[in-house]
Scaffold this active site. Structure first.
Site, PDB file in Angstrom:
ATOM      1  N   LEU A  18      18.252  61.419  77.026  1.00  0.00           N
ATOM      2  CA  LEU A  18      17.054  61.534  77.742  1.00  0.00           C
ATOM      3  C   LEU A  18      17.071  62.238  79.053  1.00  0.00           C
ATOM      4  CD1 LEU A  18      15.053  58.120  76.750  1.00  0.00           C
ATOM      5  CD2 LEU A  18      14.805  60.513  75.499  1.00  0.00           C
ATOM      6  N   GLU A  20      19.680  62.290  83.102  1.00  0.00           N
ATOM      7  CA  GLU A  20      20.737  62.012  84.039  1.00  0.00           C
ATOM      8  C   GLU A  20      20.458  61.620  85.245  1.00  0.00           C
ATOM      9  OE1 GLU A  20      24.429  64.301  83.429  1.00  0.00           O
ATOM     10  OE2 GLU A  20      23.950  64.856  81.342  1.00  0.00           O
ATOM     11  N   GLY A  21      21.058  60.855  85.844  1.00  0.00           N
ATOM     12  CA  GLY A  21      20.699  60.379  87.275  1.00  0.00           C
ATOM     13  C   GLY A  21      22.018  60.603  88.095  1.00  0.00           C
ATOM     14  N   GLY A  24      24.449  57.683  86.549  1.00  0.00           N
ATOM     15  CA  GLY A  24      24.660  57.813  85.139  1.00  0.00           C
ATOM     16  C   GLY A  24      23.794  58.497  84.243  1.00  0.00           C
ATOM     17  N   GLU A  25      23.633  58.092  83.130  1.00  0.00           N
ATOM     18  CA  GLU A  25      22.577  58.639  82.293  1.00  0.00           C
ATOM     19  C   GLU A  25      21.779  57.613  81.322  1.00  0.00           C
ATOM     20  OE1 GLU A  25      25.043  61.248  79.496  1.00  0.00           O
ATOM     21  OE2 GLU A  25      26.195  59.422  78.955  1.00  0.00           O
ATOM     22  N   ASP A 133      11.353  56.242  95.943  1.00  0.00           N
ATOM     23  CA  ASP A 133      11.898  57.537  95.369  1.00  0.00           C
ATOM     24  C   ASP A 133      10.695  57.869  94.299  1.00  0.00           C
ATOM     25  OD1 ASP A 133      13.486  59.549  94.879  1.00  0.00           O
ATOM     26  OD2 ASP A 133      14.585  58.297  93.330  1.00  0.00           O
TER      27      ASP A 133
END
Length: 170
Positions: A18, A20-21, A24-25, A133
């Site tokens: 879905l 990625e950050g 992680g993902e 954020d």
């Protein structure tokens, strides 16, 4: 979608990535019997050594939150160097994708999203939590267009037991 879903655990299949950050993902998991969908955030602690504390803080804060405009946390699983965080799946995707470049969106649509967003932020602040954020990529929509704030990786407590602290870097 993948043609051959990969089984994660019994009856749960990984369908697609879905997003990625930083740490992680996020993958979509679907139960093969009930068709229930959940989002699974995967953090590889081997790749991101500084992520362990962040993930623990994120989970602790997120467990306190129950609101219709905040992504629900279902649970966490740890295996060797990986942490899996199971979250409510927002089938409508990111608010970011609803904003037309150089155009924006209709006033009525923007108002609806803003009212829901402010309800969630008000709830967070009443709980003494600052998200820190909020951006269109961290505002998700469910299948009915309901706003869901996500990604509590930078969130922190600014008020606890009546005592308030000034927020600086962490």
């Amino acid at each position: 979608m993948m043609d051959n879903p990969k089984e994660f655990v019994e009856d749960w299949n990984i369908i697609q990535t879905l997003g990625e950050g930083a740490y992680g993902e996020v993958k979509l998991l679907v139960h093969s019997v009930t068709s229930q969908a959940v989002a699974m955030k995967i953090v590889d602690l081997k790749k991101h050594r500084d992520a362990a504390d962040c993930v623990k803080r994120e989970e602790r804060l997120h467990r306190l939150l129950v609101h219709p405009n905040i992504i629900r946390l279902f649970g966490k699983r740890e295996e060797s160097d990986k942490v899996y965080i199971f979250l409510e799946y927002a089938a409508g995707g990111e608010l970011f994708n609803k904003i037309e470049p150089d155009i924006g969106m209709s006033c009525k649509e923007a108002q609806s999203y803003m009212i829901q967003l402010m309800a969630a932020v008000d709830y967070l602040h009443l709980k003494g939590i600052a998200h820190r954020d909020i951006k269109p990529e961290n505002i998700l929509l469910d299948e009915n267009g309901v706003v869901k704030i996500s990604d509590f990786g930078m969130a922190t407590v600014f008020r606890l037991r009546g005592k308030q602290r000034k927020l600086e870097k962490k």
